[in-house]
Design a protein around this motif. Structure first.
Motif, mmCIF file in Angstrom:
data_model
loop_
_atom_site.group_PDB
_atom_site.id
_atom_site.type_symbol
_atom_site.label_atom_id
_atom_site.label_comp_id
_atom_site.label_asym_id
_atom_site.label_seq_id
_atom_site.Cartn_x
_atom_site.Cartn_y
_atom_site.Cartn_z
ATOM 1 N N GLU A 1 0.872 -1.275 0.058
ATOM 2 C CA GLU A 1 0.107 0.034 -0.129
ATOM 3 C C GLU A 1 0.878 1.356 0.006
ATOM 4 O OE1 GLU A 1 -2.574 -0.442 3.330
ATOM 5 O OE2 GLU A 1 -3.556 -2.192 2.496
ATOM 6 N N SER A 2 2.180 1.037 0.445
ATOM 7 C CA SER A 2 2.965 2.224 0.697
ATOM 8 C C SER A 2 3.552 2.485 -0.812
ATOM 9 C CB SER A 2 3.931 2.051 1.797
ATOM 10 O OG SER A 2 3.325 1.974 3.049
ATOM 11 N N PHE A 3 3.886 1.511 -1.449
ATOM 12 C CA PHE A 3 4.254 1.808 -2.782
ATOM 13 C C PHE A 3 3.281 2.172 -3.561
ATOM 14 C CE2 PHE A 3 7.986 -0.993 -1.779
ATOM 15 C CZ PHE A 3 9.040 -0.417 -2.623
ATOM 16 N N LEU A 4 2.199 1.788 -3.463
ATOM 17 C CA LEU A 4 1.041 2.499 -4.183
ATOM 18 C C LEU A 4 0.753 3.936 -3.910
ATOM 19 C CD1 LEU A 4 -1.602 -0.389 -4.204
ATOM 20 C CD2 LEU A 4 -0.384 0.443 -6.183
ATOM 21 N N LYS A 5 0.980 4.162 -2.626
ATOM 22 C CA LYS A 5 0.775 5.635 -2.357
ATOM 23 C C LYS A 5 1.949 6.498 -3.064
ATOM 24 C CE LYS A 5 0.180 8.608 1.510
ATOM 25 N NZ LYS A 5 -0.101 8.685 2.914
ATOM 26 N N ALA A 6 3.164 5.853 -2.832
ATOM 27 C CA ALA A 6 4.237 6.629 -3.216
ATOM 28 C C ALA A 6 4.004 6.722 -4.791
ATOM 29 C CB ALA A 6 5.602 5.790 -2.829
ATOM 30 N N PHE A 7 3.814 5.681 -5.718
ATOM 31 C CA PHE A 7 3.691 6.049 -6.850
ATOM 32 C C PHE A 7 2.543 6.912 -7.516
ATOM 33 C CE2 PHE A 7 5.542 1.572 -7.487
ATOM 34 C CZ PHE A 7 6.800 1.896 -7.623
ATOM 35 N N THR A 8 1.752 7.140 -6.657
ATOM 36 C CA THR A 8 0.400 7.897 -6.926
ATOM 37 C C THR A 8 0.987 9.436 -6.551
ATOM 38 O OG1 THR A 8 -0.795 7.544 -4.835
ATOM 39 C CG2 THR A 8 -1.339 6.356 -6.865
ATOM 40 N N TRP B 1 12.540 9.201 1.562
ATOM 41 C CA TRP B 1 11.189 9.631 1.358
ATOM 42 C C TRP B 1 10.169 8.163 1.589
ATOM 43 C CZ3 TRP B 1 7.588 9.103 -2.919
ATOM 44 C CH2 TRP B 1 6.674 10.148 -2.854
ATOM 45 N N LEU B 2 10.462 7.084 0.872
ATOM 46 C CA LEU B 2 9.716 6.269 0.573
ATOM 47 C C LEU B 2 9.491 5.318 2.134
ATOM 48 C CD1 LEU B 2 7.829 3.983 -0.670
ATOM 49 C CD2 LEU B 2 10.176 2.751 -1.219
ATOM 50 N N LYS B 3 10.549 5.418 2.792
ATOM 51 C CA LYS B 3 10.633 4.813 4.317
ATOM 52 C C LYS B 3 9.740 5.604 5.147
ATOM 53 C CE LYS B 3 13.984 2.989 7.582
ATOM 54 N NZ LYS B 3 15.653 3.308 7.787
ATOM 55 N N LYS B 4 9.725 6.897 5.128
ATOM 56 C CA LYS B 4 8.706 7.856 5.917
ATOM 57 C C LYS B 4 7.313 7.355 5.634
ATOM 58 C CE LYS B 4 8.110 12.304 7.684
ATOM 59 N NZ LYS B 4 8.618 13.279 8.471
ATOM 60 N N ILE B 5 6.987 7.226 4.426
ATOM 61 C CA ILE B 5 5.612 6.685 3.939
ATOM 62 C C ILE B 5 5.415 5.408 4.797
ATOM 63 C CG2 ILE B 5 4.036 5.904 2.030
ATOM 64 C CD1 ILE B 5 5.643 8.111 0.184
ATOM 65 N N VAL B 6 6.348 4.408 4.539
ATOM 66 C CA VAL B 6 6.064 3.085 5.015
ATOM 67 C C VAL B 6 5.855 3.439 6.762
ATOM 68 C CG1 VAL B 6 7.237 0.774 5.533
ATOM 69 C CG2 VAL B 6 7.214 1.869 3.413
ATOM 70 N N VAL B 7 6.884 4.062 7.410
ATOM 71 C CA VAL B 7 6.689 4.128 8.719
ATOM 72 C C VAL B 7 5.414 4.626 9.259
ATOM 73 C CG1 VAL B 7 7.674 5.572 10.775
ATOM 74 C CG2 VAL B 7 9.238 4.024 9.196
#
Length: 184
Positions: A54-61, A75-81
């Motif tokens: 879900e975090s990857f999907l959010k990052a890509f969008t 940046w991606l890690k912050k989304i995941v956390v």
């Protein structure tokens, strides 16, 4: 390293245009550390997998909001956390103490050095991991963010949604609790 950054920048540009191959390449480069990050917070492999995807999907969008001020991985890690903690809180509302409802007095330094009481050369990584996982949830999350994920106290305060004073207190008490578990 500069070549790797140029390469990821090129992949991200391709992702912005909808390239599935570029998205797959970015996913393959980052999925394992992002999964491990989610797993350390939620402590469930299936749940961590869902959160990571879900975090990857959010990052890509949201790639247009990535300004390049930090690395893409950070940046991606912050989304995941953030996504991991949000989901964890939703499922385990009673697991996290409402520490913002309690006033704490925090001493910056009382002069004692409890950490010196343990010879860390004798402590095995697995013992520390087991001890951290046995802590109260807010302590476990705070120490994971601090020591494993490398966030500073200000970032932890923001991620956990608590005041700076409560963050210092939580980390201090978490360290005390961890030291007691490692001694015992």
């Amino acid at each position: 390293m500069a070549n790797a950054n140029q390469d990821i920048d090129s992949l991200l540009e391709q992702c912005k245009t909808g390239s599935r191959n570029a998205q797959f390449e970015v996913y393959n480069r980052y999925y394992k550390p992002m999964y491990n990050t989610a797993l350390r917070i939620v402590k469930d492999s299936h749940w961590a997998e869902d959160i990571m995807q879900e975090s990857f999907l959010k990052a890509f969008t949201k790639l247009d909001s990535f300004k390049g001020e930090v690395t893409f991985g950070a940046w991606l890690k912050k989304i995941v956390v953030n996504h991991s903690i949000d989901n964890y809180k939703k499922i385990n509302k009673s697991s996290l103490d409402p520490i913002d409802n309690v006033l704490y007095k925090v001493a910056d330094d009382d002069g004692s050095n409890e950490e010196a009481a343990i010879d860390f050369r004798e402590v095995k990584i697995q013992q520390v991991a087991t001890a951290i996982n046995s802590l109260k949830e807010n302590y476990r999350i705070a120490l994971t963010l601090l020591y494993i994920e490398g966030y500073d106290q200000e970032e932890i305060s923001e991620i956990m949604g608590i005041t700076a004073g409560n963050t210092r207190t939580t980390i201090s008490r978490a360290k005390e609790s961890l030291l007691k578990k490692l001694k015992g």
